[in-house]
Motif scaffolding. Structure first.
Motif, short mmCIF file in Angstrom:
data_model
loop_
_atom_site.label_atom_id
_atom_site.label_comp_id
_atom_site.label_asym_id
_atom_site.label_seq_id
_atom_site.Cartn_x
_atom_site.Cartn_y
_atom_site.Cartn_z
N GLN A 18 28.60 14.74 -16.28
CA GLN A 18 27.21 15.12 -16.51
C GLN A 18 26.24 14.06 -16.04
N LEU A 19 26.63 12.80 -16.17
CA LEU A 19 25.77 11.73 -15.67
C LEU A 19 25.67 11.82 -14.15
N ARG A 20 26.78 12.04 -13.49
CA ARG A 20 26.79 12.14 -12.03
C ARG A 20 26.07 13.39 -11.54
N GLU A 21 26.24 14.50 -12.24
CA GLU A 21 25.79 15.78 -11.71
C GLU A 21 24.40 16.20 -12.16
N VAL A 22 24.02 15.86 -13.38
CA VAL A 22 22.71 16.28 -13.88
C VAL A 22 21.88 15.14 -14.44
N GLY A 23 22.43 13.93 -14.47
CA GLY A 23 21.67 12.79 -14.96
C GLY A 23 21.53 12.74 -16.46
N HIS A 24 22.41 13.43 -17.20
CA HIS A 24 22.38 13.43 -18.65
C HIS A 24 23.64 12.79 -19.20
N LEU A 25 23.54 12.23 -20.41
CA LEU A 25 24.70 11.67 -21.08
C LEU A 25 25.15 12.62 -22.18
N PHE A 26 26.44 12.88 -22.22
CA PHE A 26 27.03 13.76 -23.22
C PHE A 26 27.91 12.92 -24.13
N LEU A 27 27.53 12.79 -25.41
CA LEU A 27 28.27 11.93 -26.32
C LEU A 27 28.41 12.58 -27.69
N HIS A 28 29.55 12.32 -28.37
CA HIS A 28 29.73 12.71 -29.75
C HIS A 28 29.66 11.47 -30.63
N GLU A 29 29.40 11.68 -31.92
CA GLU A 29 29.20 10.54 -32.82
C GLU A 29 30.50 9.77 -33.06
N LYS A 30 31.65 10.45 -33.03
CA LYS A 30 32.91 9.79 -33.29
C LYS A 30 33.85 9.94 -32.10
N PRO A 31 33.58 9.21 -31.02
CA PRO A 31 34.43 9.33 -29.84
C PRO A 31 35.83 8.79 -30.10
N ALA A 32 36.81 9.49 -29.57
CA ALA A 32 38.19 9.05 -29.73
C ALA A 32 38.50 7.97 -28.70
N LYS A 33 39.58 7.23 -28.95
CA LYS A 33 40.01 6.24 -27.98
C LYS A 33 40.36 6.93 -26.67
N ILE A 34 40.01 6.31 -25.56
CA ILE A 34 40.28 6.90 -24.25
C ILE A 34 41.78 6.83 -23.97
N SER A 35 42.38 7.99 -23.75
CA SER A 35 43.82 8.04 -23.50
C SER A 35 44.13 7.80 -22.03
N THR A 36 45.40 7.56 -21.75
CA THR A 36 45.83 7.36 -20.37
C THR A 36 45.57 8.60 -19.53
N SER A 37 45.84 9.77 -20.08
CA SER A 37 45.62 11.00 -19.32
C SER A 37 44.14 11.21 -19.02
N GLN A 38 43.28 10.85 -19.96
CA GLN A 38 41.84 10.97 -19.74
C GLN A 38 41.37 10.03 -18.65
N LYS A 39 41.94 8.82 -18.63
CA LYS A 39 41.61 7.88 -17.56
C LYS A 39 42.01 8.45 -16.19
N GLU A 40 43.18 9.06 -16.13
CA GLU A 40 43.64 9.62 -14.87
C GLU A 40 42.74 10.77 -14.41
N GLU A 41 42.26 11.56 -15.34
CA GLU A 41 41.37 12.66 -15.01
C GLU A 41 40.04 12.15 -14.47
N VAL A 42 39.54 11.08 -15.07
CA VAL A 42 38.28 10.49 -14.60
C VAL A 42 38.48 9.88 -13.22
N LYS A 43 39.60 9.24 -13.00
CA LYS A 43 39.86 8.66 -11.67
C LYS A 43 39.94 9.75 -10.61
N LEU A 44 40.56 10.88 -10.94
CA LEU A 44 40.63 12.00 -10.00
C LEU A 44 39.23 12.51 -9.66
N TYR A 45 38.41 12.67 -10.69
CA TYR A 45 37.04 13.13 -10.47
C TYR A 45 36.26 12.15 -9.61
#
Length: 229
Positions: free
Chosen positions: A24-51
């Motif tokens: 959302q930051l890249r595409e629309v310039g907005h930040l999307f956040l929740h109050e209790k973010p979970a720890k970033i997992s390895t799979s989530q890191k891989e998905e972000v790297k792909l993007y």
């Protein structure tokens, strides 16, 4: 993987906060956040790297000359810096003692590939820096963010402070990066950068006949013994 297939995979993966924040930051310039973010997992890191890899090569189609190869480590490091900065600004539940852990310095040598890959997201850090500065100009995180940006000058050009120790030869070592570097200085009309002894002469040469049209107020500076060479 072809970019069309990458896009299909990425669209199917937009299910967790880390990736949503980045897209959302890249595409629309907005930040999307929740109050209790979970720890970033390895799979989530891989998905972000792909993007981010897809974003890099999409953006690189508009780059001058041949773009440096994409660097996964630099892009992911920058993504985590941006994500944690946004969390600190909005929620600030972590203590100041966690700053070094959540905002580490990049631990590899910085080259053109790393500069442009990290910039996919580090370009937003000056805005977050100013946002935090407006909230609390004495916030201890500001010093850390400024220190980070002083090592990533291409992403820091629209900040008001002057460049620190600038390894200008690194920016001149790659034709693509050099032109993008000059272009961003011109777009921002940052006098501190445009008048820097290591930049001024080459920047004016870069602008050529269009100098007065693009940046009329930029003046050539006199450098003893022509130290810009």
């Amino acid at each position: 993987m072809e970019h069309s297939k990458q896009n299909a995979v990425i669209n199917a993966l937009k299910t967790h906060d880390f990736l949503k924040t980045i897209t959302q930051l890249r595409e629309v310039g907005h930040l999307f956040l929740h109050e209790k973010p979970a720890k970033i997992s390895t799979s989530q890191k891989e998905e972000v790297k792909l993007y981010l890899e897809n974003e890099y090569y999409r953006e690189a189609q508009e780059y001058p000359f041949k773009a440096p190869v994409y660097d996964n480590d630099a892009a992911l490091w920058a993504a985590k810096i941006i994500y944690h900065t946004a969390l600190f600004i909005i929620f600030r539940k972590d203590s100041d003692n966690s700053i070094e852990k959540l905002f580490p310095y990049f631990d590899k040598q910085i080259q053109p590939s790393q500069i442009l890959s990290a910039d996919l997201l580090l370009r937003y850090l000056p805005f977050l820096y100013h946002t935090l500065e407006n909230i609390d100009p004495k916030d201890i995180l500001l010093e850390r963010l400024k220190s980070i940006l002083n090592n990533w000058h291409y992403s820091a050009i629209d900040l008001h402070f002057s460049p620190g120790q600038l390894n200008i030869e690194l920016y001149y070592s790659n034709s693509c990066l050099q032109q993008l570097f000059f272009n961003r200085i011109v777009v921002q009309k940052n006098q501190a950068w445009g008048s820097h002894p290591a930049i001024n002469k080459k920047l004016i040469q870069h602008l050529g006949f269009y100098k007065d049209q693009l940046w009329n107020s930029l003046s050539a500076i006199t450098i003893p013994n022509d130290e810009s060479e």
